[in-house]
Design a protein around this motif. Structure first.
Motif, mmCIF file in Angstrom:
data_model
loop_
_atom_site.group_PDB
_atom_site.id
_atom_site.type_symbol
_atom_site.label_atom_id
_atom_site.label_comp_id
_atom_site.label_asym_id
_atom_site.label_seq_id
_atom_site.Cartn_x
_atom_site.Cartn_y
_atom_site.Cartn_z
ATOM 1 N N PHE A 364 0.373 1.714 -2.790
ATOM 2 C CA PHE A 364 0.720 1.840 -1.386
ATOM 3 C C PHE A 364 -0.140 0.893 -0.558
ATOM 4 C CE2 PHE A 364 -2.776 4.710 -1.934
ATOM 5 C CZ PHE A 364 -3.409 4.838 -0.715
ATOM 6 N N GLY A 365 0.268 0.713 0.660
ATOM 7 C CA GLY A 365 -0.388 -0.218 1.564
ATOM 8 C C GLY A 365 0.574 -0.535 2.691
ATOM 9 N N GLY A 366 0.427 -1.715 3.295
ATOM 10 C CA GLY A 366 1.323 -2.070 4.381
ATOM 11 C C GLY A 366 0.733 -3.118 5.280
ATOM 12 N N ALA A 367 1.109 -3.061 6.552
ATOM 13 C CA ALA A 367 0.650 -4.028 7.551
ATOM 14 C C ALA A 367 0.582 -3.325 8.899
ATOM 15 C CB ALA A 367 1.594 -5.224 7.613
ATOM 16 N N ARG A 457 -0.212 1.280 21.422
ATOM 17 C CA ARG A 457 0.295 -0.053 21.100
ATOM 18 C C ARG A 457 0.249 -0.364 19.606
ATOM 19 N NH1 ARG A 457 -2.568 -4.500 24.447
ATOM 20 N NH2 ARG A 457 -0.942 -5.750 23.406
ATOM 21 N N GLY A 458 -0.489 0.403 18.851
ATOM 22 C CA GLY A 458 -0.574 0.133 17.425
ATOM 23 C C GLY A 458 0.679 0.569 16.687
ATOM 24 N N LEU A 459 1.137 -0.266 15.785
ATOM 25 C CA LEU A 459 2.284 0.066 14.937
ATOM 26 C C LEU A 459 1.980 -0.428 13.533
ATOM 27 C CD1 LEU A 459 5.199 1.224 14.884
ATOM 28 C CD2 LEU A 459 6.019 -1.123 15.246
ATOM 29 N N SER A 460 2.175 0.425 12.565
ATOM 30 C CA SER A 460 1.983 0.023 11.180
ATOM 31 C C SER A 460 3.245 0.310 10.381
ATOM 32 C CB SER A 460 0.775 0.735 10.557
ATOM 33 O OG SER A 460 0.938 2.131 10.565
ATOM 34 N N VAL A 461 3.431 -0.464 9.342
ATOM 35 C CA VAL A 461 4.565 -0.312 8.424
ATOM 36 C C VAL A 461 3.985 -0.154 7.025
ATOM 37 C CG1 VAL A 461 6.640 -1.380 7.476
ATOM 38 C CG2 VAL A 461 6.073 -1.678 9.904
ATOM 39 N N TYR A 502 -0.170 -7.162 -7.921
ATOM 40 C CA TYR A 502 0.877 -8.097 -7.517
ATOM 41 C C TYR A 502 1.980 -7.380 -6.749
ATOM 42 C CZ TYR A 502 5.083 -10.952 -7.923
ATOM 43 O OH TYR A 502 6.239 -11.632 -7.643
ATOM 44 N N LEU A 503 2.401 -6.223 -7.251
ATOM 45 C CA LEU A 503 3.437 -5.443 -6.576
ATOM 46 C C LEU A 503 3.000 -5.088 -5.156
ATOM 47 C CD1 LEU A 503 5.390 -2.443 -8.095
ATOM 48 C CD2 LEU A 503 4.370 -2.275 -5.848
ATOM 49 N N MET A 504 1.750 -4.620 -5.011
ATOM 50 C CA MET A 504 1.271 -4.232 -3.683
ATOM 51 C C MET A 504 1.222 -5.420 -2.730
ATOM 52 S SD MET A 504 -1.650 -1.298 -4.263
ATOM 53 C CE MET A 504 -2.186 -1.428 -5.954
ATOM 54 N N SER A 505 0.763 -6.554 -3.215
ATOM 55 C CA SER A 505 0.703 -7.740 -2.355
ATOM 56 C C SER A 505 2.094 -8.181 -1.935
ATOM 57 C CB SER A 505 -0.020 -8.879 -3.078
ATOM 58 O OG SER A 505 -1.370 -8.548 -3.339
ATOM 59 N N THR A 506 3.058 -8.078 -2.866
ATOM 60 C CA THR A 506 4.432 -8.472 -2.555
ATOM 61 C C THR A 506 5.046 -7.565 -1.496
ATOM 62 O OG1 THR A 506 4.716 -9.334 -4.807
ATOM 63 C CG2 THR A 506 6.719 -8.884 -3.539
ATOM 64 N N LEU A 507 4.887 -6.264 -1.661
ATOM 65 C CA LEU A 507 5.476 -5.337 -0.693
ATOM 66 C C LEU A 507 4.711 -5.352 0.624
ATOM 67 C CD1 LEU A 507 6.633 -2.261 -2.798
ATOM 68 C CD2 LEU A 507 7.839 -4.360 -2.218
ATOM 69 N N ALA A 508 3.406 -5.613 0.575
ATOM 70 C CA ALA A 508 2.649 -5.744 1.824
ATOM 71 C C ALA A 508 3.155 -6.931 2.639
ATOM 72 C CB ALA A 508 1.158 -5.891 1.529
ATOM 73 N N GLN A 509 3.511 -8.020 1.960
ATOM 74 C CA GLN A 509 4.100 -9.162 2.658
ATOM 75 C C GLN A 509 5.399 -8.755 3.350
ATOM 76 O OE1 GLN A 509 2.965 -12.372 3.091
ATOM 77 N NE2 GLN A 509 4.781 -12.712 4.379
ATOM 78 N N CYS A 510 6.193 -7.929 2.672
ATOM 79 C CA CYS A 510 7.437 -7.448 3.289
ATOM 80 C C CYS A 510 7.133 -6.616 4.530
ATOM 81 C CB CYS A 510 8.224 -6.626 2.282
ATOM 82 S SG CYS A 510 8.886 -7.582 0.886
ATOM 83 N N CYS A 511 6.112 -5.769 4.448
ATOM 84 C CA CYS A 511 5.746 -4.954 5.604
ATOM 85 C C CYS A 511 5.264 -5.831 6.755
ATOM 86 C CB CYS A 511 4.656 -3.953 5.221
ATOM 87 S SG CYS A 511 5.191 -2.674 4.074
#
Length: 610
Positions: A364-367, A457-461, A502-511
């Motif tokens: 898990f993770g995100g942006a 104002r904060g929003l996270s995905v 790698y999976l987390m970095s890839t999906l974090a980029q999507c977020c």
């Protein structure tokens, strides 16, 4: 006190309550033993006051210090109202450098209702692909960062299919009480039981726009579209549980969904949704503040459940069926402790040396970003929009990923000062209380400016995705650290596989792209604060999102699983494990709804036996 029951259930959360609900209504006698207290919402108390304090993870008592002989000995902490004191019952985890630290990460909440009292209520189904990842990955040569072929060696299909579980998803959604929308979800629905969602918070429009861009640019087929995130919060009167919504719908909107108990009983925790409707039944009893210390067996039957009552006195109960549903780490710990003092129990539960192995959480993770304008996020639930575009076979093959995940936004992020206080500079449950304490720059005008720039104002995905199962990721009993009752505590041994990273970095980029293109659909030039996966956190090995899974996986092969397809321990006739322990893979979404659906499935099987 009664000592004989048809079924004894240890734990009152998502794994145990559906079974109790089903069997009690069928006339069977059921006892639930719960380690934590029973906290009731306003409508269940004569004085109209809730037992919740709105500060379940904070304490108004003095600071304490870790006393165990581990690397963070002397570290300050506060005890919460529903989590164990770290000195009483720590979990120990091993960092990459070999240091051992005490933590309460991995406790989903010791309270009637378990983790469903405090979770963010996101109630997504797993996708059909989540049930057959071994088959999907067989023969693939395109996987990134899997040099030893661990995906194909370690992945397992579930012994049941999505289609087999789907009727129980329907049942759980009806009886628990969930709002959301089914269209645009990439999962088959035989029936839509969702209550209508509330109007999304204005700030969530950025997430919706960004998800629309992401869905269009990650699929080779027609665009995958966002949908309203299923949340276990009722927005209409809920007949199965008898709950009523306030006449003013704005009352339902609260930024205090995630990590707080709901004083109104609108969040569909298992106490208000599944146990309260049966609470007054003569064939049902729940005993809070009772700690089960061990199970004993005679042959292939668990014969006695030994527990400490609220006064600390040892007591014993017996059940024709015994259900362990303490949340995976503590369930594994209980089974291992039981095996220490009973060679027969040990032989049966450890018949293939897999108990505790293949412990799982989630990738898990995100942006996150500061949006251009401010919204009143005190009038919001926790997540407005979600999208399944990162769970399609096309996406996974295009990225060289073994399994997918769900993406959704966190609307309530930085909604109010207290929500800032629980997240600013914190890294896990043990440091949530620190808030602003260690950021000494936030005083005077700097503090005022910080609050002005961030509140509303904060929003996270976020993303939630399958972690690759590894036998070396496991739960053991610690050889030296004991709890306050003298029992060995749980020892968490885990790593993040390179493919996980790698999976987390890839999906974090999507977020991150959701935020970038949500504000600037033309080119994604908007600057975000950051993106990443949990493995990058300073204590990334301990961060387990409270999605505690695996360690007693079920399967069709007794030599390759701890439990059979109905979650019965292979060499026991009457012992079942129904919390997240049973999962052979962690699924591409939050696990609570799937745990509940599977428990309803097991309940139907138990009715055939009783």
């Amino acid at each position: 006190m009664e000592t004989q029951f048809d079924v004894v259930i240890i734990g009152s959360g998502a794994g145990g309550s559906p079974i109790a609900h089903t069997l009690v209504q069928a006339g069977k006698s059921v006892l639930i033993l719960e380690k934590g207290p029973l906290l009731k919402p306003q409508y269940q108390n004569a004085d109209g006051l809730s037992d919740f304090k709105r500060d379940e993870l904070f304490s108004d008592g003095p600071a304490k210090r870790i006393t165990h002989n581990v690397a963070n000995k002397g570290e300050a902490f506060y005890s919460s109202h529903i989590e164990p004191d770290i000195n009483d019952e720590p979990h120990i985890y091993e960092e990459a450098d070999g240091r051992e630290l005490a933590t309460i990460e991995g406790y989903t909440a010791q309270v009637v209702g378990g983790g469903t009292q405090l979770y963010g209520a996101v109630s997504l189904r797993f996708s059909p692909l989540d049930f057959r990842l071994q088959s999907f990955n067989a023969g693939r040569g395109d996987l990134v960062n899997d040099p030893n072929g661990d995906v194909q060696t370690e992945a397992r299909d579930w012994p049941i299919s999505y289609d087999e579980l789907e009727p129980y998803y329907v049942k759980a959604e009806q009886l628990v009480g969930i709002n959301g929308t089914a269209p645009n979800q990439l999962k088959p629905f035989s029936k839509d039981n969702y209550q209508p969602p509330l109007e999304p918070n204005p700030i969530s429009r950025y997430a919706k726009t960004g998800m629309e861009w992401l869905g269009k640019n990650t699929s080779n087929r027609e665009s995958v579209l966002p949908y309203r995130t299923p949340l276990a919060v009722i927005t209409r009167d809920h007949a199965p549980s008898g709950r009523k919504v306030p006449s003013d719908p704005e009352t339902i909107k609260t930024s205090y969904v995630n990590r707080y108990g709901c004083p109104l009983g609108l969040k569909s925790n298992t106490w208000v949704s599944l146990l309260s409707p049966i609470a007054n039944s003569s064939n049902f009893e729940i005993r809070p503040n009772c700690c089960v210390t061990r199970l004993e067996c005679q042959g292939d039957k668990v014969s006695r459940v030994v527990y400490l009552d609220p006064s600390g006195k040892e007591r014993v109960v017996e059940g024709k069926i015994v259900i362990v549903a303490c949340s995976a780490i503590e369930s594994i710990r209980l089974l291992k402790i039981s095996a220490l003092s009973d060679s027969e129990f040990d032989r049966r539960i450890n018949q293939n040396d897999l108990l505790g192995k293949y412990f799982l959480t989630h990738c898990f993770g995100g942006a996150s970003a500061i949006m251009p304008d401010r919204s009143d996020k005190s009038k919001a639930l926790d997540a407005d929009w979600a999208i399944d575009c990162c769970a399609t076979e096309e996406f996974l093959k295009s990225k060289g990923i073994w399994a997918g995940g769900a993406i959704y936004n966190n609307t309530s992020d930085r909604a109010l000062p207290i929500s800032l206080g629980r997240t600013h500079r914190s890294t896990d449950l043990d440091t949530l209380w620190k808030g602003f304490i260690e950021d000494t720059s936030l005083v005077g005008d700097n503090l005022a400016q910080f609050l002005d720039n961030t509140i509303g104002r904060g929003l996270s995905v976020s993303f939630m995705a399958n972690q690759l199962p590894l036998k070396t990721n496991r739960i053991e009993l610690h050889p030296t650290v004991k709890d306050k009752w003298g029992r060995p505590v749980a020892y968490i041994r885990k790593i993040w596989h390179p493919h996980d990273q790698y999976l987390m970095s890839t999906l974090a980029q999507c977020c991150g792209d959701v935020l970038r293109f949500g504000v600037d659909p033309a080119g994604g030039g908007f600057q975000i604060e950051g993106q990443g996966g949990v493995y990058q956190a300073p204590n990334g090995l301990a961060r387990i999102a409270n999605h505690i899974l695996g360690g007693a996986r079920f399967g069709s092969d007794r030599n390759d699983s701890v439990l059979d397809p109905f979650c019965r321990a292979w060499d026991f006739d009457n012992l079942y494990v129904t919390d997240g322990s049973f999962m052979p893979t962690s699924g591409g979404a939050n696990p609570t709804l799937t745990i509940q659906a599977n428990s309803f499935r097991i309940a139907d099987e138990l009715l055939k036996r009783l």
